[in-house]
Design a protein around this motif. Sequence first.
Motif, PDB file in Angstrom:
ATOM      1  N   PHE B  26      10.284  21.745  -5.370  1.00 25.55           N
ATOM      2  CA  PHE B  26      11.057  22.619  -4.495  1.00 25.55           C
ATOM      3  C   PHE B  26      12.185  21.768  -3.955  1.00 25.55           C
ATOM      4  CE2 PHE B  26       6.695  24.340  -4.149  1.00 25.55           C
ATOM      5  CZ  PHE B  26       6.931  25.616  -4.615  1.00 25.55           C
ATOM      6  N   PHE B  29      11.508  18.055  -3.147  1.00 28.97           N
ATOM      7  CA  PHE B  29      10.091  17.864  -2.885  1.00 28.97           C
ATOM      8  C   PHE B  29       9.256  18.163  -4.137  1.00 28.97           C
ATOM      9  CE2 PHE B  29       5.955  19.381  -1.466  1.00 28.97           C
ATOM     10  CZ  PHE B  29       5.553  18.307  -0.685  1.00 28.97           C
ATOM     11  N   ALA B  31       5.897  19.209  -5.475  1.00 26.65           N
ATOM     12  CA  ALA B  31       4.657  19.823  -5.009  1.00 26.65           C
ATOM     13  C   ALA B  31       3.520  19.569  -5.993  1.00 26.65           C
ATOM     14  CB  ALA B  31       4.848  21.321  -4.801  1.00 26.65           C
ATOM     15  N   PRO B  50      -7.034  18.317  -0.327  1.00 27.22           N
ATOM     16  CA  PRO B  50      -6.668  18.561   1.070  1.00 27.22           C
ATOM     17  C   PRO B  50      -5.490  19.527   1.174  1.00 27.22           C
ATOM     18  CG  PRO B  50      -5.850  16.430   0.369  1.00 27.22           C
ATOM     19  CD  PRO B  50      -6.659  16.959  -0.763  1.00 27.22           C
ATOM     20  N   SER B  51      -5.248  19.995   2.364  1.00 28.89           N
ATOM     21  CA  SER B  51      -4.163  20.938   2.595  1.00 28.89           C
ATOM     22  C   SER B  51      -2.819  20.345   2.154  1.00 28.89           C
ATOM     23  CB  SER B  51      -4.118  21.284   4.080  1.00 28.89           C
ATOM     24  OG  SER B  51      -3.150  22.260   4.305  1.00 28.89           O
ATOM     25  N   GLY B  52      -2.044  21.165   1.444  1.00 39.15           N
ATOM     26  CA  GLY B  52      -0.709  20.733   1.055  1.00 39.15           C
ATOM     27  C   GLY B  52      -0.659  19.890  -0.213  1.00 39.15           C
ATOM     28  N   CYS B  53      -1.785  19.790  -0.938  1.00 43.64           N
ATOM     29  CA  CYS B  53      -1.793  18.929  -2.121  1.00 43.64           C
ATOM     30  C   CYS B  53      -1.291  19.667  -3.359  1.00 43.64           C
ATOM     31  CB  CYS B  53      -3.180  18.375  -2.380  1.00 43.64           C
ATOM     32  SG  CYS B  53      -4.338  19.604  -2.984  1.00 43.64           S
ATOM     33  N   GLY B  54      -0.985  20.951  -3.239  1.00 42.53           N
ATOM     34  CA  GLY B  54      -0.393  21.674  -4.361  1.00 42.53           C
ATOM     35  C   GLY B  54      -1.342  22.603  -5.091  1.00 42.53           C
ATOM     36  N   LYS B  55      -2.465  22.946  -4.481  1.00 37.02           N
ATOM     37  CA  LYS B  55      -3.433  23.830  -5.145  1.00 37.02           C
ATOM     38  C   LYS B  55      -2.867  25.232  -5.341  1.00 37.02           C
ATOM     39  CE  LYS B  55      -6.384  23.411  -1.774  1.00 37.02           C
ATOM     40  NZ  LYS B  55      -5.768  22.566  -0.755  1.00 37.02           N
ATOM     41  N   THR B  56      -2.353  25.806  -4.251  1.00 35.50           N
ATOM     42  CA  THR B  56      -1.809  27.163  -4.343  1.00 35.50           C
ATOM     43  C   THR B  56      -0.617  27.196  -5.294  1.00 35.50           C
ATOM     44  OG1 THR B  56      -2.558  27.668  -2.124  1.00 35.50           O
ATOM     45  CG2 THR B  56      -0.833  29.065  -3.018  1.00 35.50           C
ATOM     46  N   THR B  57       0.204  26.163  -5.225  1.00 39.07           N
ATOM     47  CA  THR B  57       1.354  26.105  -6.122  1.00 39.07           C
ATOM     48  C   THR B  57       0.901  26.125  -7.584  1.00 39.07           C
ATOM     49  OG1 THR B  57       2.501  24.808  -4.448  1.00 39.07           O
ATOM     50  CG2 THR B  57       3.446  24.810  -6.645  1.00 39.07           C
ATOM     51  N   GLU B 172      -8.893  30.202  -2.157  1.00 36.80           N
ATOM     52  CA  GLU B 172      -9.686  30.071  -0.929  1.00 36.80           C
ATOM     53  C   GLU B 172     -10.206  31.422  -0.450  1.00 36.80           C
ATOM     54  OE1 GLU B 172      -8.623  27.188   1.734  1.00 36.80           O
ATOM     55  OE2 GLU B 172      -7.173  26.184   0.471  1.00 36.80           O
TER      56      GLU B 172
HETATM   57  N1  LIG Z   1       8.470  27.755  -1.620  1.00 38.84           N
HETATM   58  C1  LIG Z   1       8.331  26.475  -1.227  1.00 38.84           C
HETATM   59  N2  LIG Z   1       9.407  25.748  -0.859  1.00 38.84           N
HETATM   60  C2  LIG Z   1       9.276  24.466  -0.470  1.00 38.84           C
HETATM   61  N3  LIG Z   1       8.104  23.791  -0.413  1.00 38.84           N
HETATM   62  C3  LIG Z   1       6.998  24.453  -0.756  1.00 38.84           C
HETATM   63  C4  LIG Z   1       7.051  25.825  -1.180  1.00 38.84           C
HETATM   64  N4  LIG Z   1       5.781  26.224  -1.459  1.00 38.84           N
HETATM   65  C5  LIG Z   1       5.003  25.153  -1.217  1.00 38.84           C
HETATM   66  N5  LIG Z   1       5.721  24.094  -0.799  1.00 38.84           N
HETATM   67  C6  LIG Z   1       5.200  22.763  -0.454  1.00 38.84           C
HETATM   68  O1  LIG Z   1       4.430  22.301  -1.525  1.00 38.84           O
HETATM   69  C7  LIG Z   1       3.273  21.624  -1.054  1.00 38.84           C
HETATM   70  C8  LIG Z   1       2.047  22.205  -1.703  1.00 38.84           C
HETATM   71  O2  LIG Z   1       1.868  23.510  -1.224  1.00 38.84           O
HETATM   72  P1  LIG Z   1       0.609  24.380  -1.597  1.00 38.84           P
HETATM   73  O3  LIG Z   1       0.790  25.707  -0.957  1.00 38.84           O
HETATM   74  O4  LIG Z   1       0.438  24.373  -3.071  1.00 38.84           O
HETATM   75  O5  LIG Z   1      -0.551  23.567  -0.893  1.00 38.84           O
HETATM   76  P2  LIG Z   1      -2.120  23.868  -0.924  1.00 38.84           P
HETATM   77  O6  LIG Z   1      -2.753  22.757  -1.657  1.00 38.84           O
HETATM   78  O7  LIG Z   1      -2.379  25.243  -1.402  1.00 38.84           O
HETATM   79  O8  LIG Z   1      -2.458  23.719   0.606  1.00 38.84           O
HETATM   80  P3  LIG Z   1      -3.449  24.613   1.530  1.00 38.84           P
HETATM   81  O9  LIG Z   1      -4.821  24.112   1.295  1.00 38.84           O
HETATM   82  O10 LIG Z   1      -2.960  24.309   2.907  1.00 38.84           O
HETATM   83  O11 LIG Z   1      -3.237  26.048   1.144  1.00 38.84           O
HETATM   84  C9  LIG Z   1       3.282  21.743   0.441  1.00 38.84           C
HETATM   85  O12 LIG Z   1       3.694  20.511   0.995  1.00 38.84           O
HETATM   86  C10 LIG Z   1       4.284  22.828   0.734  1.00 38.84           C
HETATM   87  O13 LIG Z   1       4.981  22.555   1.927  1.00 38.84           O
END
Ligand SMILES: Nc1ncnc2c1ncn2[C@@H]1O[C@H](COP(=O)(O)OP(=O)(O)OP(=O)(O)O)[C@@H](O)[C@H]1O
Lengths: 266, 363
Positions: B26, B29, B31, B50-57, B172
């Motif tokens: 992004f 950044f 992800a 952990p939170s923010g490690c990119g799972k949802t992405t 989740e």
């Molecule tokens: N559209 C976007 N624009 C910029 N950064 C993004 C975007 N979507 C996600 N990110 C960043 O990418 C990283 C990974 O996000 P992601 O949502 O995949 O985390 P996650 O592992 O699912 O976390 P959680 O457990 O909190 O849901 C995060 O640091 C987030 O800030």
Amino acid sequence: MKRYDKNGPLALVFNFVFLLFILAPLVVVCLVAFTDKGYLSLPRDGLSVRWFVAILDHPEFVDAFWYSIYLALGSATVAVALAIPAAMATARYKFPGRGLIMAFFMSPLMIPHVVLGVAFLSYLSSLGWSGTYIGLVACHVVLIMPYALRLVLASVTGMDRSAELAAKSLGASKWTTFRRVTIPLILPGVTGGWVLAFITSFDELTMTLFIASPSSTTLPVRMYQHITETIDPLIASVSAVIIFITMIMMIILDRIFGLDKLLVGK
Amino acid sequence: MPPFFLKLNLVNQMSFLSLKNISKRFGDFVAVEDFNLEVDKGEFISLLGPSGCGKTTTLNMIAGFEEPTTGAIQIDGRDMTHVSPNARDIGIVFQSYALFPHMTVAENVGFGLEMRKVGKQERRERVMETLELVGLTEFAERVPKALSGGQRQRVALARAIVIRPQLLLLDEPLSALDAKIRESMQVELRNIQRTVGITTILVTHDQAEAMAMSDRIAVMNMGRMARLGEPFEIYEKPGDSFTSNFLGSTNIFDGEVQDELEGQVLVNCSDIGLHIPGSAAKGARVSVAIRPEKVGLVQAGKGIFNAKVRTRIFLGTCWAYQVESDLGSFNVTLQNTGHSVAGEGETVGVTWHDDAVRILAER
Ligand SMILES: Nc1ncnc2c1ncn2[C@@H]1O[C@H](COP(=O)(O)OP(=O)(O)OP(=O)(O)O)[C@@H](O)[C@H]1O
Ligand SMILES: [Mg+2]
């Protein structure tokens, strides 16, 4: 959590005075409408509906009323139809000029209606649209756009986008997703925006005075013209009818959507 | 041309979902970076991190909501990298459930079938069938607002599986539920997944949930895959300190390799010599890890070394100790067997099996 619904005595008095201040003119107008005299006065010697009957003797008021309704219907609908894509684009995508577009749509709030009236008058005549329904709708759309956009934008911003993603993953096309999921979810905001736009358009006098023609006279313009000639209780009875219709509309809307939800845009 | 059965065999050996070197940026950044994963048909895989490690992405890229910056996604041998989400045939359960609030439960569940132009009669049957599977038949005509969290979650699941998708993605799905319901939903979800036999990817940051439900776990850290394997395997052989800590409580000591024997090394940790399976170069500085539940406490002098009990907490099924020794302070978990154990301030001996200790890779 602390509850804020308990008002102290001072606050109650303030609220009461404030409400009285807002409602008193409306009450007075409604009372005056029932006078039996030929001039503006409170009905001290007895009630009469002669000034309501008199409306029917003035077809130009009835015509102006319907013209205002059609104008407000058309303008509010067009404004909302434009506000939805505008709100979706600005709420969801980051693109250069995004702030500029919002400022542009909101700008009519900051320009005096007199100025708008003069500007539109010359604009419409150069287009050859002076006094036409289309011309009036176009001008009213510009004027009421901020009201429509504000509420639509609030509901689009507050909407949970994952429902749309879910619809897509279930096989819905972009258009189907919009129609079956997005629209129903932002409907309260859209309806609220439409109502606010409708009322604003219906109520508008200053700008419309410049661009209306004898064949396209709105009710406020008609009433204004009437009181420049004579001051009789006819104005009061027409106002009372409008107040009554507005009240009915508000009650219906409240029943369907909840007014607080609608006008706050949540 | 190879005979028919040979071709069939070939297809079977190929994995069902494959993520090839995918990454997502992004702006500046990163992800997700250089992510590889092969999932077999019918397998249940968890993305854990952990939170923010990119799972949802990562999940969003599989679903088609985000396009990978680089890399390719294949489902059943077909390249899906740029296919739009509504053509991927994937069922998704969102963290927020994302039910359609203006539709009843039955309409919610039937939506995907409607999009697939399934006739009214069959739609009704399949919706009721699926609601029965998740135990919600009597709620068919309610709106989502009138349901509890657990019920909404099951509606979301029913809506995702009723279309019989080739792949099920769960982001989740249980995190909004309280601990008791979550546990029973884990079992239920796993049973339904087995019944339907659907390939599933679960995103979670709860290591217990991942271990309870998955065939394999992909541990993620800062956008990268840290470890991939079966739950028992990666718990026992985490490989690095991140994975070890994330999967469970870990005691980590610094040490220096003194000697290398066949399949074993002698590591000196604060002048205590430990024999550890594995290999490392002589003189190398290493991290040595042991899990609290693999440590035993015995009479002073009878263990590998002595330690002093600093705190002792009773947790019902077990005792949580913190003990102080030459190695520094570390945690010990003892099963509650109903007998009394060493109290605070006492000196005890510390024991463990040599093969319970791991050498972790430096990161
Ligand atoms: N559209 C976007 N624009 C910029 N950064 C993004 C975007 N979507 C996600 N990110 C960043 O990418 C990283 C990974 O996000 P992601 O949502 O995949 O985390 P996650 O592992 O699912 O976390 P959680 O457990 O909190 O849901 C995060 O640091 C987030 O800030
Ligand atoms: Mg997430």
